[in-house]
Write a protein that holds these residues in place. Sequence first.
Motif, PDB file in Angstrom:
ATOM      1  N   GLU A   1      14.341  -5.432  15.405  1.00 30.22           N
ATOM      2  CA  GLU A   1      15.718  -5.902  15.289  1.00 30.22           C
ATOM      3  C   GLU A   1      16.679  -4.846  14.738  1.00 30.22           C
ATOM      4  OE1 GLU A   1      14.791  -8.125  11.024  1.00 30.22           O
ATOM      5  OE2 GLU A   1      15.214  -9.299  12.814  1.00 30.22           O
ATOM      6  N   CYS A   2      16.157  -3.812  14.074  1.00 29.12           N
ATOM      7  CA  CYS A   2      17.014  -2.765  13.517  1.00 29.12           C
ATOM      8  C   CYS A   2      17.462  -1.754  14.571  1.00 29.12           C
ATOM      9  CB  CYS A   2      16.296  -2.027  12.390  1.00 29.12           C
ATOM     10  SG  CYS A   2      14.797  -1.152  12.953  1.00 29.12           S
ATOM     11  N   MET A   3      16.815  -1.767  15.739  1.00 37.22           N
ATOM     12  CA  MET A   3      17.082  -0.781  16.781  1.00 37.22           C
ATOM     13  C   MET A   3      17.992  -1.387  17.856  1.00 37.22           C
ATOM     14  SD  MET A   3      16.931   2.094  18.304  1.00 37.22           S
ATOM     15  CE  MET A   3      15.894   2.961  17.113  1.00 37.22           C
ATOM     16  N   HIS A   4      19.049  -0.662  18.205  1.00 40.06           N
ATOM     17  CA  HIS A   4      20.017  -1.187  19.177  1.00 40.06           C
ATOM     18  C   HIS A   4      20.091  -0.349  20.454  1.00 40.06           C
ATOM     19  CE1 HIS A   4      21.273  -4.135  16.276  1.00 40.06           C
ATOM     20  NE2 HIS A   4      21.446  -3.180  15.376  1.00 40.06           N
ATOM     21  N   VAL A   5      19.125   0.532  20.655  1.00 37.62           N
ATOM     22  CA  VAL A   5      19.002   1.254  21.916  1.00 37.62           C
ATOM     23  C   VAL A   5      17.939   0.537  22.745  1.00 37.62           C
ATOM     24  CG1 VAL A   5      18.460   3.450  23.034  1.00 37.62           C
ATOM     25  CG2 VAL A   5      19.663   3.431  20.835  1.00 37.62           C
ATOM     26  N   ASP A   6      18.339   0.060  23.917  1.00 36.94           N
ATOM     27  CA  ASP A   6      17.484  -0.843  24.697  1.00 36.94           C
ATOM     28  C   ASP A   6      16.034  -0.391  24.785  1.00 36.94           C
ATOM     29  OD1 ASP A   6      19.625  -2.415  25.093  1.00 36.94           O
ATOM     30  OD2 ASP A   6      19.812  -2.089  27.237  1.00 36.94           O
ATOM     31  N   TYR A   7      15.814   0.806  25.378  1.00 34.93           N
ATOM     32  CA  TYR A   7      14.445   1.200  25.685  1.00 34.93           C
ATOM     33  C   TYR A   7      13.637   1.523  24.437  1.00 34.93           C
ATOM     34  CZ  TYR A   7      15.019   6.301  25.067  1.00 34.93           C
ATOM     35  OH  TYR A   7      15.211   7.557  24.552  1.00 34.93           O
ATOM     36  N   LEU A   8      14.311   1.886  23.329  1.00 31.50           N
ATOM     37  CA  LEU A   8      13.597   2.195  22.090  1.00 31.50           C
ATOM     38  C   LEU A   8      13.147   0.942  21.351  1.00 31.50           C
ATOM     39  CD1 LEU A   8      15.654   5.214  20.696  1.00 31.50           C
ATOM     40  CD2 LEU A   8      13.474   5.249  21.913  1.00 31.50           C
ATOM     41  N   ARG A   9      13.712  -0.204  21.684  1.00 30.56           N
ATOM     42  CA  ARG A   9      13.276  -1.453  21.057  1.00 30.56           C
ATOM     43  C   ARG A   9      11.807  -1.740  21.371  1.00 30.56           C
ATOM     44  NH1 ARG A   9      16.947  -5.166  19.270  1.00 30.56           N
ATOM     45  NH2 ARG A   9      15.753  -6.928  20.076  1.00 30.56           N
ATOM     46  N   LYS A  10      11.344  -1.240  22.518  1.00 28.84           N
ATOM     47  CA  LYS A  10       9.934  -1.437  22.890  1.00 28.84           C
ATOM     48  C   LYS A  10       8.989  -0.754  21.904  1.00 28.84           C
ATOM     49  CE  LYS A  10      10.473   0.417  26.955  1.00 28.84           C
ATOM     50  NZ  LYS A  10      10.167   0.911  28.325  1.00 28.84           N
ATOM     51  N   TYR A  11       9.468   0.321  21.277  1.00 27.79           N
ATOM     52  CA  TYR A  11       8.595   1.162  20.451  1.00 27.79           C
ATOM     53  C   TYR A  11       8.787   0.942  18.950  1.00 27.79           C
ATOM     54  CZ  TYR A  11       9.126   3.825  24.840  1.00 27.79           C
ATOM     55  OH  TYR A  11       9.202   4.198  26.150  1.00 27.79           O
ATOM     56  N   CYS A  12       9.974   0.526  18.566  1.00 25.91           N
ATOM     57  CA  CYS A  12      10.345   0.562  17.149  1.00 25.91           C
ATOM     58  C   CYS A  12       9.686  -0.557  16.345  1.00 25.91           C
ATOM     59  CB  CYS A  12      11.869   0.467  17.017  1.00 25.91           C
ATOM     60  SG  CYS A  12      12.445   0.556  15.309  1.00 25.91           S
ATOM     61  N   TYR A  13       9.051  -0.184  15.253  1.00 27.25           N
ATOM     62  CA  TYR A  13       8.575  -1.133  14.248  1.00 27.25           C
ATOM     63  C   TYR A  13       9.427  -0.858  13.008  1.00 27.25           C
ATOM     64  CZ  TYR A  13       5.530  -3.797  11.158  1.00 27.25           C
ATOM     65  OH  TYR A  13       5.033  -4.705  10.264  1.00 27.25           O
ATOM     66  N   CYS A  14      10.390  -1.764  12.765  1.00 33.96           N
ATOM     67  CA  CYS A  14      11.380  -1.513  11.724  1.00 33.96           C
ATOM     68  C   CYS A  14      10.725  -1.413  10.342  1.00 33.96           C
ATOM     69  CB  CYS A  14      12.426  -2.622  11.713  1.00 33.96           C
ATOM     70  SG  CYS A  14      13.425  -2.675  13.230  1.00 33.96           S
ATOM     71  N   LEU A  15      11.132  -0.394   9.607  1.00 34.54           N
ATOM     72  CA  LEU A  15      10.595  -0.201   8.264  1.00 34.54           C
ATOM     73  C   LEU A  15      11.091  -1.276   7.309  1.00 34.54           C
ATOM     74  CD1 LEU A  15      10.988   3.666   8.081  1.00 34.54           C
ATOM     75  CD2 LEU A  15       8.839   2.404   8.113  1.00 34.54           C
ATOM     76  N   ARG A  16      12.321  -1.744   7.526  1.00 39.90           N
ATOM     77  CA  ARG A  16      12.883  -2.826   6.721  1.00 39.90           C
ATOM     78  C   ARG A  16      13.281  -3.938   7.679  1.00 39.90           C
ATOM     79  NH1 ARG A  16      13.850   1.847   4.576  1.00 39.90           N
ATOM     80  NH2 ARG A  16      15.376   2.349   6.188  1.00 39.90           N
ATOM     81  N   ARG A  17      12.573  -5.042   7.577  1.00 41.49           N
ATOM     82  CA  ARG A  17      12.830  -6.171   8.478  1.00 41.49           C
ATOM     83  C   ARG A  17      13.226  -7.392   7.674  1.00 41.49           C
ATOM     84  NH1 ARG A  17       7.815  -5.115   9.709  1.00 41.49           N
ATOM     85  NH2 ARG A  17       7.109  -7.287   9.732  1.00 41.49           N
ATOM     86  N   LYS A  18      13.984  -8.282   8.327  1.00 42.25           N
ATOM     87  CA  LYS A  18      14.414  -9.521   7.668  1.00 42.25           C
ATOM     88  C   LYS A  18      13.190 -10.317   7.247  1.00 42.25           C
ATOM     89  CE  LYS A  18      18.774  -9.932  10.176  1.00 42.25           C
ATOM     90  NZ  LYS A  18      19.545 -10.720  11.158  1.00 42.25           N
ATOM     91  N   GLY A  19      13.189 -10.726   6.029  1.00 41.29           N
ATOM     92  CA  GLY A  19      12.069 -11.515   5.524  1.00 41.29           C
ATOM     93  C   GLY A  19      10.852 -10.670   5.187  1.00 41.29           C
ATOM     94  N   GLY A  20      10.960  -9.308   5.381  1.00 45.96           N
ATOM     95  CA  GLY A  20       9.810  -8.463   5.150  1.00 45.96           C
ATOM     96  C   GLY A  20       9.878  -7.768   3.808  1.00 45.96           C
TER      97      GLY A  20
END
Length: 626
Positions: free
Chosen positions: A607-626
């Motif tokens: 959810e932290c990534m707003h570039v379409d194709y990179l969303r497939k790869y990104c594991y956000c370091l800081r996530r909501k509820g995380g």
Amino acid sequence: MVVNVPEDDEDLPGPRVPKGFLVWGPGCKMLDLDPLADDVMRLFRKERFEPCSPKKPLTTIEQDFENNSVVLRFHRDQAEKHLPHYMKFIECCYQSIERSGVNEKADKNFNLSECKYFSHDVQLPPNVTNGIMVRCKGSVSEKAKTRKSVYTNVHAFIRKKPAVQERLDRFRQSYKQRPLSVLMIGIDSISRLNLIRAMPHTAQHLYDTGWFELKGYNKIDDNTYPNLMAILTGYNNTLAYDVCNPRKVGQLETCPFLWKYFADSGYVTAYAEDEASINTFNYHKFGFVKQPTDYYLRPMALAAEKNLVKKLKNSLTFCLGYQHYADFIYQYALDFATFYKDEPNFGLFWTNTFSHNDISDPSSMDLRMKYYVEELQSRGILNNSMVIFFSDHGIRFGAVRSLLTGWLEERLPFMFMWLPDWFKEEHPQIVQALKVNRNRLTNPYDLHATLKHVLELSERIDNLPTPLSCPNCQSIFQEMPWNRSCEETSIAPHWCTCSDYEKIDKGSRLVQEAAGFVIDSINEDLAQNQRNLTKKLCAKMQLKSTSLAKIARYPDAETPHNDYLLIIDGKPGNGKFESTVRHYTKLNKFEITGSISRLNEYASQSECMHVDYLRKYCYCLRRKGG
């Protein structure tokens, strides 16, 4: 229901396609798999169509297409079903809906006019041209001060527009021949195999009534945007972002969309799509500053999504108010094509909501879809229109993607085409070409060239350019070479279904090197995007395991190489990825072909990534509820 797919015509020119193949030639051998194979059917369930509301709507639209009149019907006999038992009085008003935003808000905002009250059927004034919102409030008495909202609905419709009519009249006076209309009806994420599996009544109707099919229609890229852009502009994904970058305000307007060519040739144009947040030109994009077509449903869709009750299915808006969201789109398509059935028209109507996330979801809409296709006939739309019924790709993630069937399905969407009898009689060579091309390799660039061919046949425009990203692609109205290959038609190896793969040891040195190269490529893309950030958004990915490895060998190519088809798991996040890695044997060099596919859902992980194709790869370091 088991679909009876017609046998291929043995009398057609060229080599016969062997049983078990869709396409057979030196450049492409495309497998024909069983849509009802046991491994797939274990993941599929037939679903029933369920109405969106037990109540009938309080208001409906009745349109006289010949007289350009629209009547808002008020069904007072249904009022008590919408009122709480203690209320006896209801008052209703309607507001016209207009597009209102500017610049970056142009495709996001809409205006509602002053609410005009009515208590019986009312004929809408001529200046209400796009759609209306109806609001009703209930109270215990006519004079009561407290009123409660009891009913809201949105009605979209087609009405005459002076500027459009002037264009049609001007071209009609200059050209005696009425050209072929084009109606494009698209459904996101349905493969040819899943159309047969999940929507057998629709598929059988197409086969029984003489629609042409392109069995070897192969997508050219990952998701909807590049595959539709190839059709609408002739551009690949790189050009589609470089030339008409949808992430820059107003940049889409610079793109050579086919609907512009049609409008410039005296056609009336329309575009509609459901689920506004993921619309092809709006998902992580700014959309259009200027309205792209003469008729554009998006403002009505935005108003409906904001004000009507939603019912979600697999995270998408399946029901919107009193009807399924897809019904809004298909009814709008029918009304547009009916209103302008005696004039040249071009329309693109696209749905996402009942097909995007699960192979079983489309089954609930099978009979509804068949109804709409039958309505094209009963309304006389098929008499003057080329109708393209198609998808962009098959399902891209989920359990089915781990199967050979799933790999093939993702790359082979369905593609059917209808041509009027008079057109077929005037162009028997086109009929012959379509019969031959049923078992030839085709792609979205070819469809782009075909739509330009339609325009040239109108004799209102000529010498249109071939698809810029595929100079070797051509109109489907012409016979395709039997020895066509993916390389010649600008289909990257990763998306090509023509390759002859065989399983190999997934623990071998070269497989592991190729898998490592994929992980390194993902990390490089993520690092490039985050280079100027003070804090990194995404975790660095590591190779967890390799779950599948296949190889296709090309020792006789100009530059000898092997293509490795890999499915790998990454960590953190347990992302499952599929990649086709080319290894140049003499150079010992690796190369990613096409793009890297994500086979499982990533949901809030990115959810932290707003570039379409990179969303497939990104594991956000800081996530909501995380």
